[in-house]
Design a protein around this motif. Structure first.
Motif, PDB file in Angstrom:
ATOM      1  N   TYR A   1      -0.578  -3.819 -12.063  1.00  0.00           N
ATOM      2  CA  TYR A   1      -1.990  -3.674 -12.452  1.00  0.00           C
ATOM      3  C   TYR A   1      -2.595  -2.375 -11.897  1.00  0.00           C
ATOM      4  N   VAL A   2      -2.454  -2.149 -10.583  1.00  0.00           N
ATOM      5  CA  VAL A   2      -3.093  -0.956 -10.001  1.00  0.00           C
ATOM      6  C   VAL A   2      -2.444   0.343 -10.514  1.00  0.00           C
ATOM      7  N   ALA A   3      -1.123   0.276 -10.735  1.00  0.00           N
ATOM      8  CA  ALA A   3      -0.445   1.481 -11.237  1.00  0.00           C
ATOM      9  C   ALA A   3      -0.964   1.838 -12.630  1.00  0.00           C
ATOM     10  N   LEU A   4      -1.114   0.818 -13.442  1.00  0.00           N
ATOM     11  CA  LEU A   4      -1.556   1.059 -14.811  1.00  0.00           C
ATOM     12  C   LEU A   4      -3.022   1.501 -14.858  1.00  0.00           C
ATOM     13  N   HIS A   5      -3.880   0.796 -14.107  1.00  0.00           N
ATOM     14  CA  HIS A   5      -5.318   1.070 -14.208  1.00  0.00           C
ATOM     15  C   HIS A   5      -5.767   2.318 -13.466  1.00  0.00           C
TER      16      HIS A   5
ATOM     17  N   ARG B   1       1.231  12.603  -9.138  1.00  0.00           N
ATOM     18  CA  ARG B   1       0.701  13.920  -8.776  1.00  0.00           C
ATOM     19  C   ARG B   1       1.747  15.019  -9.005  1.00  0.00           C
ATOM     20  N   CYS B   2       3.025  14.674  -8.782  1.00  0.00           N
ATOM     21  CA  CYS B   2       4.103  15.663  -8.966  1.00  0.00           C
ATOM     22  C   CYS B   2       4.617  15.667 -10.407  1.00  0.00           C
ATOM     23  N   HIS B   3       3.932  14.957 -11.308  1.00  0.00           N
ATOM     24  CA  HIS B   3       4.307  14.894 -12.731  1.00  0.00           C
ATOM     25  C   HIS B   3       5.691  14.291 -12.933  1.00  0.00           C
ATOM     26  N   GLY B   4       6.020  13.269 -12.166  1.00  0.00           N
ATOM     27  CA  GLY B   4       7.314  12.592 -12.319  1.00  0.00           C
ATOM     28  C   GLY B   4       7.406  11.889 -13.660  1.00  0.00           C
ATOM     29  N   THR B   5       8.624  11.858 -14.199  1.00  0.00           N
ATOM     30  CA  THR B   5       8.794  11.229 -15.515  1.00  0.00           C
ATOM     31  C   THR B   5       9.871  10.133 -15.513  1.00  0.00           C
ATOM     32  N   ALA B   6      10.645  10.028 -14.438  1.00  0.00           N
ATOM     33  CA  ALA B   6      11.727   9.033 -14.411  1.00  0.00           C
ATOM     34  C   ALA B   6      11.132   7.623 -14.431  1.00  0.00           C
ATOM     35  N   PRO B   7      11.848   6.668 -15.047  1.00  0.00           N
ATOM     36  CA  PRO B   7      11.361   5.293 -15.026  1.00  0.00           C
ATOM     37  C   PRO B   7      11.305   4.752 -13.596  1.00  0.00           C
ATOM     38  N   LEU B   8      10.243   4.018 -13.277  1.00  0.00           N
ATOM     39  CA  LEU B   8      10.095   3.413 -11.944  1.00  0.00           C
ATOM     40  C   LEU B   8      10.346   1.916 -12.048  1.00  0.00           C
ATOM     41  N   LYS B   9      11.182   1.407 -11.141  1.00  0.00           N
ATOM     42  CA  LYS B   9      11.504  -0.017 -11.121  1.00  0.00           C
ATOM     43  C   LYS B   9      11.097  -0.580  -9.770  1.00  0.00           C
ATOM     44  N   LEU B  10      10.621  -1.814  -9.790  1.00  0.00           N
ATOM     45  CA  LEU B  10      10.107  -2.414  -8.556  1.00  0.00           C
ATOM     46  C   LEU B  10      10.999  -3.562  -8.083  1.00  0.00           C
ATOM     47  N   VAL B  11      11.316  -3.544  -6.791  1.00  0.00           N
ATOM     48  CA  VAL B  11      12.044  -4.666  -6.184  1.00  0.00           C
ATOM     49  C   VAL B  11      11.199  -5.188  -5.033  1.00  0.00           C
ATOM     50  N   VAL B  12      10.951  -6.484  -5.022  1.00  0.00           N
ATOM     51  CA  VAL B  12      10.232  -7.075  -3.894  1.00  0.00           C
ATOM     52  C   VAL B  12      11.263  -7.774  -3.013  1.00  0.00           C
TER      53      VAL B  12
ATOM     54  N   THR C   1       0.838  -1.211   0.000  1.00  0.00           N
ATOM     55  CA  THR C   1       0.000   0.000   0.000  1.00  0.00           C
ATOM     56  C   THR C   1       0.868   1.255   0.000  1.00  0.00           C
ATOM     57  N   ASP C   2       1.951   1.234   0.786  1.00  0.00           N
ATOM     58  CA  ASP C   2       2.816   2.413   0.861  1.00  0.00           C
ATOM     59  C   ASP C   2       3.638   2.596  -0.417  1.00  0.00           C
ATOM     60  N   ALA C   3       3.984   1.488  -1.072  1.00  0.00           N
ATOM     61  CA  ALA C   3       4.678   1.597  -2.370  1.00  0.00           C
ATOM     62  C   ALA C   3       3.732   2.260  -3.375  1.00  0.00           C
ATOM     63  N   TYR C   4       2.471   1.894  -3.295  1.00  0.00           N
ATOM     64  CA  TYR C   4       1.470   2.500  -4.183  1.00  0.00           C
ATOM     65  C   TYR C   4       1.331   3.999  -3.875  1.00  0.00           C
ATOM     66  N   ALA C   5       1.404   4.346  -2.593  1.00  0.00           N
ATOM     67  CA  ALA C   5       1.294   5.761  -2.202  1.00  0.00           C
ATOM     68  C   ALA C   5       2.418   6.592  -2.826  1.00  0.00           C
ATOM     69  N   ILE C   6       3.626   6.014  -2.886  1.00  0.00           N
ATOM     70  CA  ILE C   6       4.760   6.704  -3.524  1.00  0.00           C
ATOM     71  C   ILE C   6       4.448   6.939  -5.001  1.00  0.00           C
ATOM     72  N   MET C   7       3.915   5.908  -5.636  1.00  0.00           N
ATOM     73  CA  MET C   7       3.605   6.034  -7.077  1.00  0.00           C
ATOM     74  C   MET C   7       2.558   7.127  -7.307  1.00  0.00           C
TER      75      MET C   7
END
Ligand SMILES: Nc1ncnc2c1ncn2[C@@H]1O[C@H](COP(=O)(O)OP(=O)(O)OP(=O)(O)O)[C@@H](O)[C@H]1O
Ligand SMILES: [Mg+2]
Length: 300
Positions: free
Chosen positions: A224-228, A195-206, A184-190
């Motif tokens: 899925y949630v990031a895209l939708h 919202r801040c119009h970020g453009t850098a590529p985002l990479k995920l590490v679990v 949930t908190d990773a999603y909050a960062i996204m």
């Protein structure tokens, strides 16, 4: 020729950076080499393994021949020094002292990596005079000639500072664990990034997965949630397995990749470093000048 030099001087002044001049007044030519790639590591939730990940990624990249600088941007709570097993007598604010250069305040870590402590300095950057800002940035620029990769370890949460470091990077690695709170908190960062119009590529590490299936499940959910919901595309960078060696390495104050090079988590870290170096797309690097300019524009 004269015109060009003048233009360069004007550009540097816009960024509050005095252009380096030699004793005869000529602009000093810096060696032509590609700019360092600035990667910010963040998570939202605290304690998910950012610092251990950053330090060991730095060591894995160094093993592949990269010159790596780690910036501890977990202001006031930084512990890169402990995980690296090095003490940190200096931080970025020491650059204001005339007799200290960036090479003096960069702390040497294992495998030739360097480390820069933020101390409580970057908070104070917000209140610096333009002259002092220029002084710090000018000295920081020399890092462009030294590092291939700069890894920025942030603190937990979505404070202004963390977001500034995220927005200024060439690339952002978001770390989560399989726990719903971390996801949930990773999603909050996204969400904040969008919202801040970020453009850098985002990479995920679990981090702390028990197997690849568990990691893959987390990636699928977040992609899925990031895209939708955010129309944001994120890529999987990799998984790090749950491994007692991580904690044991911290206790010994000898980084994981050195104290347990054959552990499963070390193997995961090496794979991720390999993917960063040889992976699919290369993001164009803007270097430390662009990074600090963006950072300071936001701070000021
Ligand atoms: N893959 C792993 N397996 C087992 N333990 C791990 C793993 N990764 C991290 N840890 C443990 O998790 C704890 C937190 O790690 P770390 O300090 O790197 O997190 P952090 O995200 O930087 O925390 P903070 O948000 O406070 O800065 C440490 O005790 C570490 O040993
Ligand atoms: Mg940390």
């Amino acid at each position: 020729m004269k015109d060009q030099a003048e233009k360069l001087r004007q550009m540097a002044q816009k960024l509050f950076i005095p252009t380096p001049l030699s004793s005869n007044g000529r602009i000093i030519k810096t060696s032509v080499r590609s700019k360092p790639h600035v990667i910010t590591v963040t998570s939202g939730k605290g304690g998910v393994g950012k610092t251990n990940f950053t330090v060991n990624l730095a060591l894995a990249l160094a093993e592949c021949g990269k010159k790596v600088l780690v910036i501890d941007a977990d202001l006031g709570m930084g512990n890169v020094d402990i995980v690296l097993g090095c003490s940190a007598p200096y931080n970025m604010m020491h650059l204001l002292e005339d007799n200290l250069e960036i090479t003096d305040i960069m702390i040497n870590g294992p495998r030739g990596i360097k480390f820069l402590s933020g101390g409580s300095g970057i908070h104070e950057l917000a209140n610096l005079s333009q002259e002092n800002l220029g002084k710090i940035i000018k000295k920081m620029l020399l890092v462009d000639d030294w590092a291939d990769v700069i890894l920025v370890d942030t603190g937990a949460g979505i404070s202004h500072n963390v977001i500034n470091f995220v927005m200024a990077a060439d690339e952002v690695i978001i770390i989560t664990t399989p726990e719903p709170t971390a996801i949930t908190d990773a999603y909050a960062i996204m969400k904040t990034f969008v919202r801040c119009h970020g453009t850098a590529p985002l990479k995920l590490v679990v981090n702390r997965v028990v197997d690849d299936d568990e990691g893959q499940g987390v990636v699928q959910k977040l992609v899925y949630v990031a895209l939708h919901f955010l129309h944001l595309s994120i890529d999987k960078l990799g998984f790090v397995y749950e491994d007692r060696c991580v904690m044991q390495a911290v206790k010994k104050q000898v980084p994981l990749l050195i104290s347990f090079p054959h552990s499963i988590s070390s193997h995961c870290m090496n794979q991720i470093a390999h993917k960063i170096i040889y992976g699919e797309k290369i993001t164009p690097s803007k270097g430390i000048k662009e990074f600090f300019s963006k950072l300071l524009n936001k701070v000021m």
